[in-house]
Scaffold this motif. Structure first.
Motif, PDB file in Angstrom:
ATOM      1  N   LYS A 188      36.906  85.312  41.174  1.00 17.82           N
ATOM      2  CA  LYS A 188      37.328  86.637  41.635  1.00 17.82           C
ATOM      3  C   LYS A 188      36.470  87.126  42.798  1.00 17.82           C
ATOM      4  O   LYS A 188      36.897  87.976  43.582  1.00 17.82           O
ATOM      5  N   LEU A 189      35.248  86.586  42.898  1.00 16.44           N
ATOM      6  CA  LEU A 189      34.295  87.059  43.897  1.00 16.44           C
ATOM      7  C   LEU A 189      34.196  86.160  45.127  1.00 16.44           C
ATOM      8  O   LEU A 189      33.644  86.576  46.148  1.00 16.44           O
ATOM      9  N   THR A 190      34.690  84.930  45.026  1.00 11.18           N
ATOM     10  CA  THR A 190      34.607  84.016  46.168  1.00 11.18           C
ATOM     11  C   THR A 190      35.760  83.035  46.174  1.00 11.18           C
ATOM     12  O   THR A 190      36.269  82.640  45.109  1.00 11.18           O
ATOM     13  N   ASP A 191      36.178  82.659  47.385  1.00 13.58           N
ATOM     14  CA  ASP A 191      37.168  81.587  47.514  1.00 13.58           C
ATOM     15  C   ASP A 191      36.514  80.325  48.073  1.00 13.58           C
ATOM     16  O   ASP A 191      37.198  79.392  48.472  1.00 13.58           O
ATOM     17  N   ARG A 192      35.183  80.317  48.083  1.00 14.57           N
ATOM     18  CA  ARG A 192      34.441  79.168  48.590  1.00 14.57           C
ATOM     19  C   ARG A 192      33.992  78.276  47.435  1.00 14.57           C
ATOM     20  O   ARG A 192      33.984  78.698  46.280  1.00 14.57           O
ATOM     21  N   PRO A 193      33.597  77.033  47.751  1.00  9.63           N
ATOM     22  CA  PRO A 193      33.209  76.112  46.671  1.00  9.63           C
ATOM     23  C   PRO A 193      31.974  76.591  45.908  1.00  9.63           C
ATOM     24  O   PRO A 193      31.027  77.107  46.490  1.00  9.63           O
ATOM     25  N   PHE A 194      32.028  76.420  44.590  1.00  8.83           N
ATOM     26  CA  PHE A 194      30.859  76.623  43.746  1.00  8.83           C
ATOM     27  C   PHE A 194      30.940  75.588  42.630  1.00  8.83           C
ATOM     28  O   PHE A 194      31.963  74.925  42.448  1.00  8.83           O
ATOM     29  N   GLY A 195      29.864  75.431  41.898  1.00  6.41           N
ATOM     30  CA  GLY A 195      29.840  74.403  40.867  1.00  6.41           C
ATOM     31  C   GLY A 195      29.290  74.914  39.553  1.00  6.41           C
ATOM     32  O   GLY A 195      28.950  76.088  39.395  1.00  6.41           O
ATOM     33  N   VAL A 196      29.193  73.996  38.594  1.00  6.22           N
ATOM     34  CA  VAL A 196      28.631  74.281  37.273  1.00  6.22           C
ATOM     35  C   VAL A 196      27.547  73.252  36.990  1.00  6.22           C
ATOM     36  O   VAL A 196      27.728  72.055  37.243  1.00  6.22           O
ATOM     37  N   ASN A 197      26.402  73.733  36.484  1.00  6.61           N
ATOM     38  CA  ASN A 197      25.358  72.821  36.025  1.00  6.61           C
ATOM     39  C   ASN A 197      25.517  72.633  34.524  1.00  6.61           C
ATOM     40  O   ASN A 197      25.503  73.608  33.765  1.00  6.61           O
ATOM     41  N   VAL A 211      32.635  70.834  41.708  1.00  6.24           N
ATOM     42  CA  VAL A 211      31.300  70.227  41.767  1.00  6.24           C
ATOM     43  C   VAL A 211      30.579  70.442  40.437  1.00  6.24           C
ATOM     44  O   VAL A 211      30.610  71.546  39.882  1.00  6.24           O
ATOM     45  N   VAL A 212      29.932  69.379  39.955  1.00  3.00           N
ATOM     46  CA  VAL A 212      29.107  69.487  38.759  1.00  3.00           C
ATOM     47  C   VAL A 212      27.743  68.886  39.052  1.00  3.00           C
ATOM     48  O   VAL A 212      27.637  67.803  39.629  1.00  3.00           O
ATOM     49  N   THR A 213      26.691  69.608  38.680  1.00  4.15           N
ATOM     50  CA  THR A 213      25.364  69.005  38.641  1.00  4.15           C
ATOM     51  C   THR A 213      24.984  68.889  37.172  1.00  4.15           C
ATOM     52  O   THR A 213      25.472  69.648  36.331  1.00  4.15           O
ATOM     53  N   THR A 214      24.129  67.925  36.862  1.00  6.57           N
ATOM     54  CA  THR A 214      23.772  67.709  35.461  1.00  6.57           C
ATOM     55  C   THR A 214      22.263  67.597  35.312  1.00  6.57           C
ATOM     56  O   THR A 214      21.558  67.196  36.242  1.00  6.57           O
ATOM     57  N   GLY A 215      21.777  67.961  34.131  1.00  2.00           N
ATOM     58  CA  GLY A 215      20.361  67.840  33.839  1.00  2.00           C
ATOM     59  C   GLY A 215      20.146  67.527  32.376  1.00  2.00           C
ATOM     60  O   GLY A 215      21.074  67.604  31.561  1.00  2.00           O
ATOM     61  N   ALA A 216      18.933  67.140  32.027  1.00  2.00           N
ATOM     62  CA  ALA A 216      18.528  66.895  30.636  1.00  2.00           C
ATOM     63  C   ALA A 216      19.362  65.807  29.979  1.00  2.00           C
ATOM     64  O   ALA A 216      19.894  65.976  28.878  1.00  2.00           O
TER      65      ALA A 216
END
Length: 307
Positions: free
Chosen positions: A60-69, A91-96
């Motif tokens: 709702k706040l952006t039409d640009r790319p964002f991801g989930v960690n 896009v996904v980043t991962t950790g642990a």
């Protein structure tokens, strides 16, 4: 500034916001995206439907790319991995942990996969598994850390893989950005600098502690448990370190820290909360908007790299 990372992710600047638990929520992710970088929603241990709602609010706040960690040690990780696909996150980043079991389904759905690694061996493993890029994160970072410094880890990872490498750990200004590119990185990831962003929901007490931090104000807890975490010094951290030294069990240590990150981020309890922050805290001098942070770094780095 174009690199393989900006082309891969469709972003203007090669700057990624860290996927910090409790901190990296939709307001911050959308603000970073609108400023030209890649914002991330930190799924951490949040219930899957909360992550879904965060994604929808960011849209709702952006039409640009964002991801989930995605924090892989979270028991809900399989459900979060599926929600990423259902909600059209790119896009996904991962950790642990090792995201290998999720990479095929993400790739089939057109999701770009960027694991965070703390060693050359892990970077090579992620390349073989089909990752699109890696974040080489040094021990200077806040939160969960490895042993290698950013200065030594990044060039070794760059030499070891064909994937584009994102540098993380100890980077908070144009000098750190330029240094990372000299080491072979094609983007940087910053966490601590964005904790103090004006769009960040972090409690003012927490932000103030970062802004007032000196170079020696961070320390590492949890080495005895095998899960070291870098935080700013406070009474809770001192109590934790004393308990470690006295041989406390993992259960005893976990009871001390239960809910401590929420105490810091939401309640502003800087005495009993976990003030996760990197060694770059001493470089952060004021609260800025995400756009101001981006422009300051990119303009400064352009001058430094020309030199």
């Amino acid at each position: 500034m174009k690199t393989r990372i900006t082309e891969l992710l469709g972003i203007e600047y090669p700057i990624i916001q860290g996927g910090m638990a409790w901190v990296a929520e939709y307001h911050l992710a959308a603000a970073v995206a609108n400023a030209g970088g890649l914002g991330l929603i930190g799924a951490a241990s949040a219930p899957p439907e909360v992550v879904r709602e965060q994604i929808r609010e960011a849209k709702k706040l952006t039409d640009r790319p964002f991801g989930v960690n995605v924090m892989l040690m979270n028991p809900n990780a399989p459900e979060v991995a599926q929600i990423v696909i259902e909600e059209g996150v790119k896009v996904v980043t991962t950790g642990a942990g090792n995201p290998g079991r999720f990479i095929p389904m993400w790739k089939e759905a057109g999701v770009k996969v960027i694991p965070v690694v703390a060693s050359v061996a892990m970077a090579k493993m992620m390349e073989r598994a089909g990752a699109d890029a890696v974040v080489a994160e040094g021990t200077e970072s806040g939160g969960h850390i490895g042993d290698q410094t950013t200065m030594t880890l990044v060039p070794q990872v760059v030499d070891a893989v064909e994937l584009p490498v994102i540098a993380a750990g100890g980077i908070a200004d144009a000098r750190g950005f330029a240094a990372a590119f000299m080491l072979g990185a094609e983007a940087v990831q910053m966490g601590t600098r964005f904790v103090t962003a004006k769009e960040s929901i972090v409690h003012p007490n927490y932000k103030e502690r970062i802004i007032k931090a000196k170079d020696i104000d961070s320390e590492v807890t949890g080495r005895s448990t095998g899960h070291p975490i870098r935080v700013l010094r406070n009474p809770m951290a001192r109590a934790y370190l004393k308990m470690e030294k006295d041989g406390a069990t993992l259960d005893e240590l976990e009871r001390l820290t239960l809910g401590s990150l929420r105490k810091a981020v939401i309640d502003g309890d800087v005495k009993n909360g976990s003030l996760m922050a990197g060694q770059s805290a001493g470089l952060v001098k004021q609260e800025n908007t995400c756009r101001e942070i981006m422009e300051e770094i990119m303009e400064g780095a352009a001058k430094l790299l020309k030199r």
